[in-house]
Write a protein that holds these residues in place. Structure first.
Motif: not given
Ligand code: SAM
Length: 290
Positions: A224-245
């Motif tokens: 928390a506070g170090r990276a954000r979670l994203y997933s592919t649109f509508l269904i989570p076929l892929m999930v990514t946790i990424k820190s800011p640029k």
């Protein structure tokens, strides 16, 4: 119901909630599977768009001069690509499979890279690295190889421990789908252009993928506070946790990525475009690959 639209509708409406089935090969030691995976990422190019996609995001979280660790680097196809693009950073790839590490060593030698070390190691226990000692960590297509959610938790906890407080993080993997039929759709959709062993491996990977809720819980607990979670649109076929640029993004990097993109066969260029769109709609985009 067939096709992507059918799969999306099924995933969003089904009452099914499939359980994860751990990979038959947790550590990838079977020589045939190792070489099918290597071929799919290189000359057969099935995974090439995915590597290019991840490369653009990984480059955004790396600063020159720092040490970067690739967790479960496998044959180092991804690692080699990232290390070539970031010659002023030092990379360490770790994996538990001797067969994969041998492929990785050969690949890094073939690329003539001097900024990559390869080590045998377990991503659930990174005790070979001190607290707050690493500039950035990345992992692609690997977390589903862990046997249990407890192992996933150990990995997240270790990432939080070894990466410097303002360091870079990029963890990306498949997410678990509700229905077995949907997993079969994705595994078999390009079967005519991938080796059969790769199709089976892909299906096993989707069955072994962790649930989005587990990624959400662990990333909130440890990152928390170090990276954000994203997933592919509508269904989570892929999930990514990424820190800011972080750091400066060079024009040369954008040009190199564009060149690699143009060199992909047309079907793979389409796959890359789809991946970019699906993640963009899920809130994740790279300024290096638009
Ligand atoms: C599908 S491959 C992905 C390799 C690479 N990251 C890529 O994107 O091409 C998964 C890798 O995870 C490795 N692996 C599985 N469990 C591991 C563990 N606990 N620690 C280190 N490596 C592990 C396997 O040996 C295999 O090389």
């Amino acid at each position: 119901m067939s096709g992507i639209v059918g799969t999306l509708i099924r995933e969003l409406t089904t009452g099914e909630s499939s359980s994860r089935i751990p990979e038959p090969d947790l550590v990838m030691d079977d020589p045939d599977k190792v070489s099918a995976f290597v071929r799919a990422g290189r000359e057969a190019a099935i995974v090439a768009p995915t590597y290019l996609f991840h490369c653009s995001h990984i480059c955004e979280v790396i600063c020159p001069g720092e040490t970067v660790v690739d967790l479960a680097c496998g044959p180092a196809t991804q690692l080699g690509m990232v290390a070539q693009m970031n010659p002023n950073s030092q990379f360490i790839g770790i994996d538990l499979s001797e067969g994969m590490l041998k492929e990785a060593k050969d690949h890094i030698k073939e690329l003539g890279l001097k900024n990559v070390d390869l080590k045998k190691g377990d991503i659930t226990d990174l005790s070979q690295f001190h607290d707050n000692s690493i500039g950035a960590v990345f992992s692609t297509l690997s977390l589903h190889h862990l046997p249990t959610v407890h192992d996933l938790e150990s990995t997240f906890s270790e990432v939080a421990r070894i990466v410097k407080p303002d360091g870079g993080i990029y963890l990306s993997d498949f997410g678990h789908l509700n229905s077995e039929k949907s997993m079969q759709h994705f595994a078999y959709q390009h079967r005519e252009r991938q080796p059969e062993l790769f199709t089976i491996d892909y299906l096993n990977s989707l069955r072994a993928a962790f649930h989005l809720a587990d990624f959400q819980r662990l990333s909130a607990k440890y990152l928390a506070g170090r990276a954000r979670l994203y997933s592919t649109f509508l269904i989570p076929l892929m999930v990514t946790i990424k820190s800011p640029k972080r750091g400066q993004v060079e024009l040369a990097l954008t040009q190199k990525l564009a060149e690699l993109r143009r060199a992909l066969p047309i079907p793979q260029q389409r796959d890359l475009k789809d991946l970019i769109s699906l993640f963009k709609l899920g809130g994740l985009k790279s300024t290096l690959l638009v």
